[in-house]
Design an enzyme around this catalytic site. Sequence first.
Site, PDB file in Angstrom:
ATOM      1  N   ASP A 549      89.521  48.219  95.410  1.00 35.88           N
ATOM      2  CA  ASP A 549      89.156  49.499  95.561  1.00 35.88           C
ATOM      3  C   ASP A 549      89.363  50.232  96.961  1.00 35.88           C
ATOM      4  O   ASP A 549      89.866  49.494  97.977  1.00 35.88           O
ATOM      5  CB  ASP A 549      87.731  49.156  95.263  1.00 35.88           C
ATOM      6  CG  ASP A 549      87.012  50.623  95.194  1.00 35.88           C
ATOM      7  OD1 ASP A 549      87.610  51.598  94.989  1.00 35.88           O
ATOM      8  OD2 ASP A 549      85.791  50.484  95.143  1.00 35.88           O
ATOM      9  N   GLU A 552      92.925  54.104  99.543  1.00 36.72           N
ATOM     10  CA  GLU A 552      93.530  55.234 100.049  1.00 36.72           C
ATOM     11  C   GLU A 552      93.987  55.204 101.553  1.00 36.72           C
ATOM     12  O   GLU A 552      95.237  55.874 101.684  1.00 36.72           O
ATOM     13  CB  GLU A 552      92.600  56.592  99.887  1.00 36.72           C
ATOM     14  CG  GLU A 552      92.143  56.613  98.460  1.00 36.72           C
ATOM     15  CD  GLU A 552      91.231  55.637  97.841  1.00 36.72           C
ATOM     16  OE1 GLU A 552      90.644  55.188  98.757  1.00 36.72           O
ATOM     17  OE2 GLU A 552      91.177  55.281  96.670  1.00 36.72           O
ATOM     18  N   ASP A 625      85.675  57.742  90.793  1.00 34.66           N
ATOM     19  CA  ASP A 625      84.130  58.022  90.473  1.00 34.66           C
ATOM     20  C   ASP A 625      84.183  59.399  89.803  1.00 34.66           C
ATOM     21  O   ASP A 625      83.569  60.219  90.341  1.00 34.66           O
ATOM     22  CB  ASP A 625      83.686  58.091  92.138  1.00 34.66           C
ATOM     23  CG  ASP A 625      83.732  56.890  92.677  1.00 34.66           C
ATOM     24  OD1 ASP A 625      83.961  55.949  92.095  1.00 34.66           O
ATOM     25  OD2 ASP A 625      83.571  56.714  93.871  1.00 34.66           O
TER      26      ASP A 625
HETATM   27  C1  NOJ Z   1      83.870  52.970  94.787  1.00 32.81           C
HETATM   28  C2  NOJ Z   1      84.624  52.675  93.635  1.00 32.81           C
HETATM   29  O1  NOJ Z   1      85.360  53.903  92.866  1.00 32.81           O
HETATM   30  C3  NOJ Z   1      83.734  52.403  92.529  1.00 32.81           C
HETATM   31  O2  NOJ Z   1      84.206  51.911  91.321  1.00 32.81           O
HETATM   32  C4  NOJ Z   1      82.806  51.073  93.134  1.00 32.81           C
HETATM   33  O3  NOJ Z   1      81.762  50.704  92.383  1.00 32.81           O
HETATM   34  C5  NOJ Z   1      82.250  51.240  94.571  1.00 32.81           C
HETATM   35  N1  NOJ Z   1      83.253  51.982  95.317  1.00 32.81           N
HETATM   36  C6  NOJ Z   1      81.521  49.975  95.070  1.00 32.81           C
HETATM   37  O4  NOJ Z   1      82.467  49.129  95.555  1.00 32.81           O
END
Ligand code: NOJ
Length: 991
Positions: A549, A552, A625
């Site tokens: 995660d 970017e 998200d």
């Molecule tokens: C951002 C991610 O997009 C999300 O899916 C994740 O739960 C959180 N970071 C925490 O790791």
Amino acid sequence: MRVITLLLNSILPGTILLSHAFKAHDFKTCSQSAFCRRGRALAQRASENASWSSPYHIDAETVSFSPSQSSLTARVTSFLYPEIHFQLQVDILKNGVVRVRMDEIGGLRKRYDEAASWALISEPALRDDDLNWVGFKKGKKGGVVKAAYGGVELAISYSPLKITLLRNGREEVVLNGRGLLHMEHFRNKPNQTDEGEERPSELEGEGGEGIEGTREQTVLKEPANGNAWFEGEEKDGYWEETFLSWTDSKPKGPESLSLDVDFPNHGHVYGIPQHAASLSLPSTIGANPHFSDPFRLYNGDVFEYDADSPVSLYGSIPLMHAHSAESTVGIFNALASETWIDILGSPTNTSIATHWISESGILDLFILPGPTPDDVFAQYASLTGTTPLPAHFAIAHHQCRWNYVSSDDVRTVSKRFDEDDMPVDVIWLDIEYSEEHKYFIWDEKTFPDPVEMANDVASVGRKMVVIIDPHLKRTSDYPVFAEAEAKKILVKKANGEDYEGWCWSGSSAWVDFFHPDSWEWWHKLFSLTGKTEGWRWAKSTDTIFIWNDMNEPSVFNGPEITMPKDSIHYGGWEHRDVHNINGMLYHNQTSQAVMRRGTELKRPFVLSRSFFAGSQRFGAIWTGDNLGTWEHMAVGIPMTLSNGIAGMTFAGADVGGFFGNPDVEMLVRWYQVGAFGPFFRAHAHIDTKRREPYLYNEPHKSMFRDILRLRYSLLPMWYTAFRETSVTGLPLLRPHYVVFPKDTRGFAIDDQYYVGSSGLLVKPVTSPGAETADVYLAEDEVYYDYFDRQVYRGAASGTTVTVPAPLSKIPLLRRGGSIISTRQRPRRASPLMKNDPFTLTIALDRSGTSAKGDLYLDDGETYAFEKGELAWRGFRISPEHNKKNSPLVLHSEDLVTLHKGNDVVDGVQIKSWDPRNAFAQSIARVYVERIAVLGLEKEPKSVNVVGGKGLEWTFSKGTGAKGKKTGVASALTIKAPGVLVVEDWQIRIEL
Ligand code: NOJ
């Protein structure tokens, strides 16, 4: 956990953490990005100036060709700066793809030229002479060179420079037709002639070439104002720019690249993910207030993004399709820097003009000539590769949450799925498993027994996925950080010190995955064979897979929530040059690490948030998200379709929406969407209420169970579809223009799609209160409701039918002419289905006699399939002879043998195929337990295995596939035919 969030917020006032609305002001608009402003202003001047003409021209005497005439090189100069020269190279590649490269010759500095090498699988080969080959030839009157091949012609005009791809005399793609090409040359900062003062010496990377040009350079005289018509009056943001509280020092000065790419005969463009937008991309110049900015490609962690916007999200693939009823063409613009793309469609929807503006890098653009969508997929796949066959569990159902809070919590979740008979293959752990967000290190208070936990989960056939983020907590007691620091493989600041920023782990550093010294080191961290080596991730198992995660990268206190552009990577390149590739490199290395961690190579599974062209080779992605709203559920579909167009077909959105608490109706619908997407994972934010499907009451609990079971019963179909995409590059989810490229009415449809070549047509419901759904049928074919066999008739002119869609039902049709293999025994996880029997469902086409389908099987975890350890079966029904009332014969055939004429069978290097390979033998006793034939015109007289016994069957009277009748389709059910799935056989239906 909330404490941590609050703590970070108190440290980082104004960061994104506690906000609950998309903070548009955290991200730049084009008008806040100097090079985008310059690019748009250039386009504006061009549109206002009737005598505008590109100053770039080919110096005729420099044109030369390769011996096979498939490559042209020439020097290009702009009338504005006669002392500055560019090298143009145009290559015609083996499969007809045209590669156009341009770079400054002996510039003050070097432009980044490695984006393509990260994206491509290998350096593409030039086209050799062949029968249809007419290579580059100068035109009789001079001023233009042409090459004709494979039905297209490429014309390159010298002055102004213009490159046109034509098909049958029709312009398909035009580069610089509107004269917007501008490659800003490197210059000295005004009043500074000593270049050394401009760039700190530490910007040169260790072992890298450095980015300074070597040629002696005289200081240019900027033309007084003679170039203002072209470059504008101001030197807008050339040497520095600020955004909110951040200043981007631009030691290299201006180096942006602008190019118009026009499609004079195509009315729709698709691709350039990732944006929350429709599949057919809207104009960005015009009346639509949501799309007043160009589409942006700059990987970003965009909190609670809008569901209808050109704002750049987590991944960037600079691949665009242009489509018309006559042809499809593609553009792959291999640039890794921030890029903005303006789109202007003609009012009549017959042509599209696009304008690409990038901050840095050479021009390296591929024209994919098509002419069909499938051809464009193949051409793009030949460049950047395909999605490899995933580990089988990865295509099943995943359950995630931020966070399952302890190992016992994980055990309970797994158990609860069992208690309610709901299948799930993977339980996920988000960041809170780790001690202070030091990834690899378990928080012993809550996860004291990770190996036992993973083994418990594995004991019922399940896997786990654990998150490993790229930010490393800067503390010497964190070995990953300490080692990376000692190895000098961290990203640097502009002044040469290690870069420091904030993320979940507080003060953090980032490994520079461009640095080759990081690769082997990173792989070793995941090794399962070197467990004795001190701190290494000893507490892991081969049933734990990885989630990458925040790559970017997300930096909470950085400009636009990412790394400053003047940060320095290996080779001395600035972050601005490589930003969009950064996440892919991390994904790539993690994927290799997981593949290599044991004693034998196993297929890895690594989910990444950030991606670039070529990321499909390394695993799946998700759309980040999203919000638990109907709008976000709906836009997840075109987003997944767009990703698929651009090769990133193993993709999906968080089921349920990451933020918020969807009501149960929305959640049921969302599971239906997820179950018909390639990557199917439920996930939720830490502040949401628990929403695992077993928590709900009836009737919804049963609806969740039914959807999950439907996904599992269709896993053979999904796996077969993955095999196909791994070979062809065709997307798993196919929008209408891909399946029916000539049907103009379908070109903008993006709320229904076909799954692979299965013939399944899906129209998920994405609004509340629906009882029916309208489905567009583009062809004169019969379609069958998947659940109740209701027959719907398409029409050659296209027609819309209304299908019932109560909450318990996803609108799902079978296309006449398809055969789908399913496994109908409910199991708690997919590995337990390995020896389950199959059900074949045959949906006869409108002739009432024919259908076909295929089924691919292998061990689902190793690479043995590359050595021929697999079964690939074809099923085909057709009349025995041409007379009326001919019996129908269903054939089971070995497709590998049928393809054996080719030395490569679908990309699988099978030289001497053995149908009795060890894998096929391992499922030798797996049989077909039921065959259903939909749409027979009449009740059969008998059904028997050819050369074998008569079979038991029942016939339910109903509508036959021929003609225009509607109603419930007739169904022949052959019970217990007993035939084996890996064997050749025929079943004869006497009518
Ligand atoms: C951002 C991610 O997009 C999300 O899916 C994740 O739960 C959180 N970071 C925490 O790791």
